[in-house]
Design a protein around this motif. Sequence first.
Motif, PDB file in Angstrom:
ATOM      1  N   ARG A 188       0.860  -1.187   0.000  1.00 20.49           N
ATOM      2  CA  ARG A 188       0.000   0.000   0.000  1.00 20.49           C
ATOM      3  C   ARG A 188       0.898   1.240   0.000  1.00 20.49           C
ATOM      4  NH1 ARG A 188      -5.270   0.015   0.844  1.00 20.49           N
ATOM      5  NH2 ARG A 188      -4.919   2.050  -0.089  1.00 20.49           N
ATOM      6  N   GLN A 189       1.541   1.491  -1.139  1.00 15.95           N
ATOM      7  CA  GLN A 189       2.493   2.585  -1.241  1.00 15.95           C
ATOM      8  C   GLN A 189       1.839   3.935  -1.003  1.00 15.95           C
ATOM      9  OE1 GLN A 189       5.005   4.265  -4.880  1.00 15.95           O
ATOM     10  NE2 GLN A 189       5.762   2.266  -4.231  1.00 15.95           N
ATOM     11  N   ASP A 190       0.573   4.086  -1.431  1.00 11.38           N
ATOM     12  CA  ASP A 190      -0.105   5.372  -1.267  1.00 11.38           C
ATOM     13  C   ASP A 190      -0.232   5.752   0.204  1.00 11.38           C
ATOM     14  OD1 ASP A 190      -1.760   3.174  -0.931  1.00 11.38           O
ATOM     15  OD2 ASP A 190      -3.569   4.238  -1.583  1.00 11.38           O
ATOM     16  N   LEU A 191      -0.707   4.804   1.033  1.00  7.14           N
ATOM     17  CA  LEU A 191      -0.841   5.084   2.454  1.00  7.14           C
ATOM     18  C   LEU A 191       0.519   5.162   3.139  1.00  7.14           C
ATOM     19  CD1 LEU A 191      -3.931   2.920   3.455  1.00  7.14           C
ATOM     20  CD2 LEU A 191      -3.746   5.407   3.505  1.00  7.14           C
ATOM     21  N   TYR A 192       1.466   4.354   2.676  1.00  5.29           N
ATOM     22  CA  TYR A 192       2.822   4.404   3.226  1.00  5.29           C
ATOM     23  C   TYR A 192       3.389   5.814   3.091  1.00  5.29           C
ATOM     24  CZ  TYR A 192       7.837   3.384   3.690  1.00  5.29           C
ATOM     25  OH  TYR A 192       9.154   3.387   4.076  1.00  5.29           O
ATOM     26  N   ILE A 193       3.226   6.405   1.915  1.00  3.53           N
ATOM     27  CA  ILE A 193       3.748   7.754   1.674  1.00  3.53           C
ATOM     28  C   ILE A 193       3.030   8.774   2.552  1.00  3.53           C
ATOM     29  CG2 ILE A 193       3.853   9.592  -0.050  1.00  3.53           C
ATOM     30  CD1 ILE A 193       4.369   7.386  -2.146  1.00  3.53           C
ATOM     31  N   ASP A 231       0.542  11.723  -9.188  1.00  8.26           N
ATOM     32  CA  ASP A 231      -0.605  12.475  -8.677  1.00  8.26           C
ATOM     33  C   ASP A 231      -0.196  13.290  -7.449  1.00  8.26           C
ATOM     34  OD1 ASP A 231      -2.264  11.388 -10.611  1.00  8.26           O
ATOM     35  OD2 ASP A 231      -2.816   9.676  -9.356  1.00  8.26           O
ATOM     36  N   ALA A 232      -1.014  14.283  -7.146  1.00  8.35           N
ATOM     37  CA  ALA A 232      -0.788  15.080  -5.940  1.00  8.35           C
ATOM     38  C   ALA A 232      -1.017  14.223  -4.699  1.00  8.35           C
ATOM     39  CB  ALA A 232      -1.716  16.286  -5.928  1.00  8.35           C
ATOM     40  N   HIS A 236       0.093  17.550   1.120  1.00  8.74           N
ATOM     41  CA  HIS A 236       1.540  17.400   1.205  1.00  8.74           C
ATOM     42  C   HIS A 236       2.277  17.889  -0.040  1.00  8.74           C
ATOM     43  CE1 HIS A 236       1.333  15.375   5.039  1.00  8.74           C
ATOM     44  NE2 HIS A 236       0.565  14.421   4.562  1.00  8.74           N
ATOM     45  N   LEU A 237       1.970  17.321  -1.226  1.00 11.04           N
ATOM     46  CA  LEU A 237       2.735  17.641  -2.425  1.00 11.04           C
ATOM     47  C   LEU A 237       1.815  17.769  -3.633  1.00 11.04           C
ATOM     48  CD1 LEU A 237       5.686  15.099  -1.981  1.00 11.04           C
ATOM     49  CD2 LEU A 237       5.822  17.578  -1.686  1.00 11.04           C
ATOM     50  N   PRO A 238       2.112  18.684  -4.556  1.00  7.75           N
ATOM     51  CA  PRO A 238       1.308  18.815  -5.776  1.00  7.75           C
ATOM     52  C   PRO A 238       1.682  17.722  -6.780  1.00  7.75           C
ATOM     53  CG  PRO A 238       3.120  20.365  -5.819  1.00  7.75           C
ATOM     54  CD  PRO A 238       3.193  19.683  -4.484  1.00  7.75           C
ATOM     55  N   ALA A 239       0.871  17.597  -7.840  1.00 13.04           N
ATOM     56  CA  ALA A 239       1.203  16.673  -8.927  1.00 13.04           C
ATOM     57  C   ALA A 239       2.529  17.103  -9.550  1.00 13.04           C
ATOM     58  CB  ALA A 239       0.084  16.671  -9.964  1.00 13.04           C
ATOM     59  N   ASP A 240       3.349  16.117  -9.931  1.00 10.95           N
ATOM     60  CA  ASP A 240       4.680  16.444 -10.436  1.00 10.95           C
ATOM     61  C   ASP A 240       5.276  15.231 -11.138  1.00 10.95           C
ATOM     62  OD1 ASP A 240       6.905  18.008 -10.912  1.00 10.95           O
ATOM     63  OD2 ASP A 240       7.121  18.624  -8.822  1.00 10.95           O
ATOM     64  N   GLN A 241       6.406  15.434 -11.805  1.00 17.99           N
ATOM     65  CA  GLN A 241       7.160  14.320 -12.361  1.00 17.99           C
ATOM     66  C   GLN A 241       7.994  13.671 -11.261  1.00 17.99           C
ATOM     67  OE1 GLN A 241       9.364  16.359 -15.475  1.00 17.99           O
ATOM     68  NE2 GLN A 241       7.970  15.542 -17.050  1.00 17.99           N
ATOM     69  N   SER A 242       8.272  12.395 -11.425  1.00 17.30           N
ATOM     70  CA  SER A 242       8.982  11.646 -10.386  1.00 17.30           C
ATOM     71  C   SER A 242      10.331  12.287 -10.058  1.00 17.30           C
ATOM     72  CB  SER A 242       9.184  10.203 -10.847  1.00 17.30           C
ATOM     73  OG  SER A 242       9.905   9.471  -9.880  1.00 17.30           O
ATOM     74  N   ARG A 243      11.118  12.659 -11.065  1.00 18.38           N
ATOM     75  CA  ARG A 243      12.448  13.218 -10.798  1.00 18.38           C
ATOM     76  C   ARG A 243      12.359  14.569 -10.095  1.00 18.38           C
ATOM     77  NH1 ARG A 243      13.949  17.074 -14.472  1.00 18.38           N
ATOM     78  NH2 ARG A 243      12.670  17.262 -16.348  1.00 18.38           N
ATOM     79  N   MET A 244      11.335  15.363 -10.437  1.00 17.85           N
ATOM     80  CA  MET A 244      11.175  16.666  -9.800  1.00 17.85           C
ATOM     81  C   MET A 244      10.758  16.507  -8.334  1.00 17.85           C
ATOM     82  SD  MET A 244      12.090  18.748 -12.094  1.00 17.85           S
ATOM     83  CE  MET A 244      11.584  20.306 -11.383  1.00 17.85           C
TER      84      MET A 244
END
Length: 590
Positions: A188-193, A231-232, A236-244
Amino acid sequence: PGAARDDMEAFCSEAFAIIEDAWGTLDGCQANLANALVERILPILKAAPGNKLGEVANRIYMDLLKSDFALNGVNADTGQLFTWVGGFTIDGICKKMLRTKNGSSFGDDDSEESAFEAYFKDELISSFRGDGELGAAETYPLCEAFVNDMCQFYGLLRNVESMNHSKDEDSRVSFYDMIMKYLADMNRQDLYITFCHDLHAELVARNHNAEAGKALLLHASLLQWDDAELDAIHNHLPADQSRMRKEHLYRTAMAHFDKAECWEQAISLCKELVAHQEMYTLDFMKVSKYHGHLSEYFRRIVEGHRHLPSYFRVHFRGAFLPDVKDKEFVYRGNLLEGIHDFKQRISETYPEAEMLMTDREDIDETGKYIQLAKVTAFRLGTEANLPGYHRVSHAYEDTRDFYYQKSFRKRKEKSANEFLDLWVERFHIQVEDSFPSIHRRLEIVERQSTVLNPLEVALRGVVEKNRELLEKIRALEKIPDGQGDQPTTMALQGVVDAAVNGGLANYEVFFTGAYQETNPEIHADIVENPEKGRCRGELFEALEQQLAITTEGLQVHARKCDEATRPLHDYMMEKFATLKSEMEKLLAMK
């Protein structure tokens, strides 16, 4: 009022019957409603008979589990049942519990087992046993495992919420860690984050910057240096590219490490950012910017006046809860926190416990006792012959190894020279992970002890004094002439006075061999451990170095001391003549 209540109960009973009938007509399509229904029925799951709404909710949840089993069976990767509905259940638990202000949205009573847990352990287990497929010998153990998993996760969340205002922040972080490990196992990576960022916010609020930086890196470790769209993350964080996003997390973590003066941690992140920008994005302006950060971090390491982090060994003995009972930990202290301040802080967290500053065997197992000791961080194999800033640096960078020591006397009668009674037992301990970590408390997992005889103790004392004095002289050399500092003056005076006032006589017995008769236990220890035989020669060399360092130190001091310190310098020069004469006589025994 009585008639109105009867009318309401009749209406609800009829409504529940309609819902139950309608649910039955959805056979085959019920699984499609799992996402929408699980979160809504969790708060009304009841084990108590006679609650019509609870009975309908129980039936719906059981039907969803059966539909999940029919569609998905046993998960080939995890060997678990109900991973689909289980995932929605975890979502529901988080949303209905952790996101509320009081953390008790399931109608829990702290004095009783929650209705949620009672339903899973009683009602649901009973339903599994009565089901032809799920109650079968090969599937029922997996059903029990599902119940245990859900109750374990729910219990962890309750523990975190129950400690919202507790002073035991270390246990709260441990519960966070257990929740995140559980979510990682459940994929459950989403909840982990989400929990990574919740933990980060708590650590920032407590001004634990090094730990906050480590919390962000748990999220960053899941990301790749690519252009994948993400996804945002709510709040906590807005939508973005993985490297950014990864770069943003690294920069934020670096800022935390900078505040905590953990520049070694920031350097490793900064180097990775430089490599990424230089090799892949070709953004040389950022390369230049991050090289500037690296330069500043290294400068601060060399020139900064950091204090070593405080670390303490804490042993919980007696009637504590299982998470700490009879366990030993190393705690990372606050900046400049001494053992007495730390003792006061631990006392406030465990007011019912008796604090012990020495080891004691005669304890009452029904009581609570906490043994405290200050420990020192070190890097195996590099403990000696390092500049001061390197030793401090090692204490900030991935520290797992610590030591503490206690002195004792082997013989019952005191020796004429008490120096020959100074035996030391040195304990080397290793913790489960490295500091800094998301934790400020790590359990000790390995322990070794070494006994140092008086000759070894003497050698270590001289070597350490030489290192300390040489560092102070090097620092003094950087000061303008006539503006000498007090610490170097005091260090030089300490060496001169100690040697002149009988300090050198303590070493003479090791060079003449007289200790073999007066203190045969020292000789026996050297015979039993042949590698200790070289200590006599090393002590000669250390004393020769001390004479050379003191000579150089006084020469530098002559140029740097101010007028107010000049009489003291003249006094040291006078005494140094005596020291040199006595030292040369001693070294002639080599």
